[in-house]
Scaffold this active site. Structure first.
Site, PDB file in Angstrom:
ATOM      1  N   HIS A 148      37.304-117.066  53.615  1.00  0.00           N
ATOM      2  CA  HIS A 148      36.689-118.050  54.502  1.00  0.00           C
ATOM      3  C   HIS A 148      35.168-117.989  54.375  1.00  0.00           C
ATOM      4  CE1 HIS A 148      36.835-114.373  56.928  1.00  0.00           C
ATOM      5  NE2 HIS A 148      35.975-114.888  57.779  1.00  0.00           N
ATOM      6  N   HIS A 150      32.576-117.360  56.488  1.00  0.00           N
ATOM      7  CA  HIS A 150      31.653-116.493  57.218  1.00  0.00           C
ATOM      8  C   HIS A 150      30.905-115.599  56.239  1.00  0.00           C
ATOM      9  CE1 HIS A 150      34.221-116.921  61.130  1.00  0.00           C
ATOM     10  NE2 HIS A 150      33.445-117.969  60.895  1.00  0.00           N
ATOM     11  N   ASP A 152      29.822-112.623  56.207  1.00  0.00           N
ATOM     12  CA  ASP A 152      30.254-111.254  55.935  1.00  0.00           C
ATOM     13  C   ASP A 152      31.452-111.206  54.996  1.00  0.00           C
ATOM     14  OD1 ASP A 152      31.852-112.326  58.043  1.00  0.00           O
ATOM     15  OD2 ASP A 152      32.465-110.315  58.646  1.00  0.00           O
ATOM     16  N   HIS A 153      31.916-112.382  54.541  1.00  0.00           N
ATOM     17  CA  HIS A 153      32.984-112.451  53.539  1.00  0.00           C
ATOM     18  C   HIS A 153      32.543-113.214  52.287  1.00  0.00           C
ATOM     19  CE1 HIS A 153      36.350-110.889  56.082  1.00  0.00           C
ATOM     20  NE2 HIS A 153      35.459-111.199  57.019  1.00  0.00           N
ATOM     21  N   HIS A 205      41.223-118.772  62.518  1.00  0.00           N
ATOM     22  CA  HIS A 205      39.924-118.084  62.553  1.00  0.00           C
ATOM     23  C   HIS A 205      38.840-119.061  62.103  1.00  0.00           C
ATOM     24  CE1 HIS A 205      37.200-114.690  62.558  1.00  0.00           C
ATOM     25  NE2 HIS A 205      36.828-114.973  61.321  1.00  0.00           N
ATOM     26  N   ASP A 229      40.243-112.333  57.683  1.00  0.00           N
ATOM     27  CA  ASP A 229      40.149-112.152  59.130  1.00  0.00           C
ATOM     28  C   ASP A 229      41.337-112.760  59.864  1.00  0.00           C
ATOM     29  OD1 ASP A 229      37.857-110.729  58.914  1.00  0.00           O
ATOM     30  OD2 ASP A 229      36.534-112.214  59.823  1.00  0.00           O
ATOM     31  N   HIS A 267      38.603-105.890  57.549  1.00  0.00           N
ATOM     32  CA  HIS A 267      37.768-105.011  58.375  1.00  0.00           C
ATOM     33  C   HIS A 267      38.491-103.712  58.679  1.00  0.00           C
ATOM     34  CE1 HIS A 267      34.507-107.862  59.563  1.00  0.00           C
ATOM     35  NE2 HIS A 267      35.449-108.773  59.368  1.00  0.00           N
TER      36      HIS A 267
END
Length: 361
Positions: A148, A150, A152-153, A205, A229, A267
């Site tokens: 996805h 975001h 942090d990915h 998400h 996520d 995570h």
């Protein structure tokens, strides 16, 4: 066309007028009256939701989100120069899965065809850490799979795709993934050497969230689910761009996979998630055994992935909304609806509410 999950302009206007009316009523009503107390609570709840929407939109749709990600990256590199956790690769018959600890609790992954020396990176948020693993393994990066948008990915997509000119970036076209070159839809298959990786649409998400299923049949080993996520060890992701029904449907997609499927999440949340699972199902022995193992792992700063979907079915409350034991543990719900999926969605919402309360304590 309004972005899904974000209010249309008329909703903004109506929301602002409602806030103004509430503020005026609060100003003119006597101190201590019941109406004033009730409106104060309503105003705070509405303001919090509105502020979250604004913050989330800034993070996902503007350069401010990228600046925030870069700050996270710098802090994590300083705090965890060798990564937040010690991880171990899994080697099958000619296929290697290498977890890479990045940021403060994220995992990226390299999936390697060891015979062809070809690699696929999943969610490479720290390009430096992923590149170091590529060089250590002596492989060629040919594809990036992004679950996805975001940061942090997806934050490493630019640097890695520039460094590896033939590298393709895969993901959902609905999600605004940076540097996407090859859009994927539900059930599309990415082939790299002997690796056969299927994309599964799992919105909730984010609108375009995908998980990736590495087929174990070509190498005669267990299939591997890279869940981003959507799903964690004993937990699931927040529903930012959907509702409980959407998330439930996505979780059911995962529930349809085999018990021996290895779960590689985005995570390291295992200890916190199992702690919450113990609140809602304190007598779940499978959870207790897993918690003891996880606590020992974390004492030694070792990673806790992978688990298996068979394990997750036994202790992950977000995969157990159909279980009578969990329904009884949460007490009486909103009452029968005549629709099992609707009841399960309501239970999923209640679990999320309780999880947020548990985290805030």
């Amino acid at each position: 066309m309004a972005w899904q999950g974000w209010p249309a302009p008329w909703q903004w206007v109506a929301g602002c007028w409602l806030l103004l009316v509430l503020v005026l009523v609060l100003l003119v009503s006597p101190r201590g009256c019941r109406v004033r107390r009730g409106l104060r609570g309503l105003l705070m709840a509405h303001s919090q939701r509105l502020l979250f929407r604004i913050g989330y939109s800034l993070y996902t749709r503007t350069w401010l989100g990228y600046l925030f990600y870069r700050q996270q990256l710098r802090r994590a590199r300083n705090r965890y120069p060798k990564g937040h956790s010690k991880t171990q690769p899994r080697l099958f018959n000619g296929v290697k899965v290498l977890p890479i600890p990045v940021l403060s609790d994220n995992y990226s992954y390299l999936i390697i065809d060891t015979q062809a020396q070809l690699a696929v990176a999943v969610d490479p948020s720290d390009p430096r850490a992923v590149q170091a693993s590529i060089e250590k393994e002596g492989v060629t990066l040919v594809a990036i799979l992004c679950t996805h948008k975001h940061w942090d990915h997806s934050g490493g997509n630019r640097d890695l795709s520039r460094r590896h000119r033939d590298c393709r970036v895969y993901g959902s076209p609905q999600d605004g993934i940076p540097y996407l070159t090859h859009p994927l839809c539900h059930q599309d298959v990415v082939s790299v050497g002997r690796l056969q990786i299927r994309a599964l649409a799992t919105p909730g998400h984010t609108q375009g969230h995908l998980v990736y299923l590495l087929d174990g049949e070509p190498y005669k080993g267990p299939s591997c689910l890279f869940s981003g996520d959507l799903l964690f060890l004993s937990g699931c992701g927040r529903t930012f761009e959907g509702n409980a029904e959407t998330m439930l449907s996505s979780l059911d997609t995962v529930l349809g996979l085999g018990d021996d499927t290895l779960l590689w999440p985005g995570h390291e949340y295992a200890e916190e998630n199992l702690g919450f699972a113990g609140v809602v199902e304190p007598e779940n022995l499978a959870r207790e055994r897993k918690m003891q193992w996880v606590q020992q792992q974390r004492l030694e700063r070792k990673g806790t992935c992978p688990s298996t979907l068979g394990e997750e079915r036994s202790y992950n409350p977000f995969l157990r909304t159909h279980c009578l034991a969990l329904q009884e543990a949460l007490g009486p719900g909103p009452g029968p609806t005549g629709d099992d999926d609707c009841s399960r969605a309501q239970l999923l919402e209640e679990l999320r509410r309780l999880k947020d309360m548990h985290k805030s304590k």
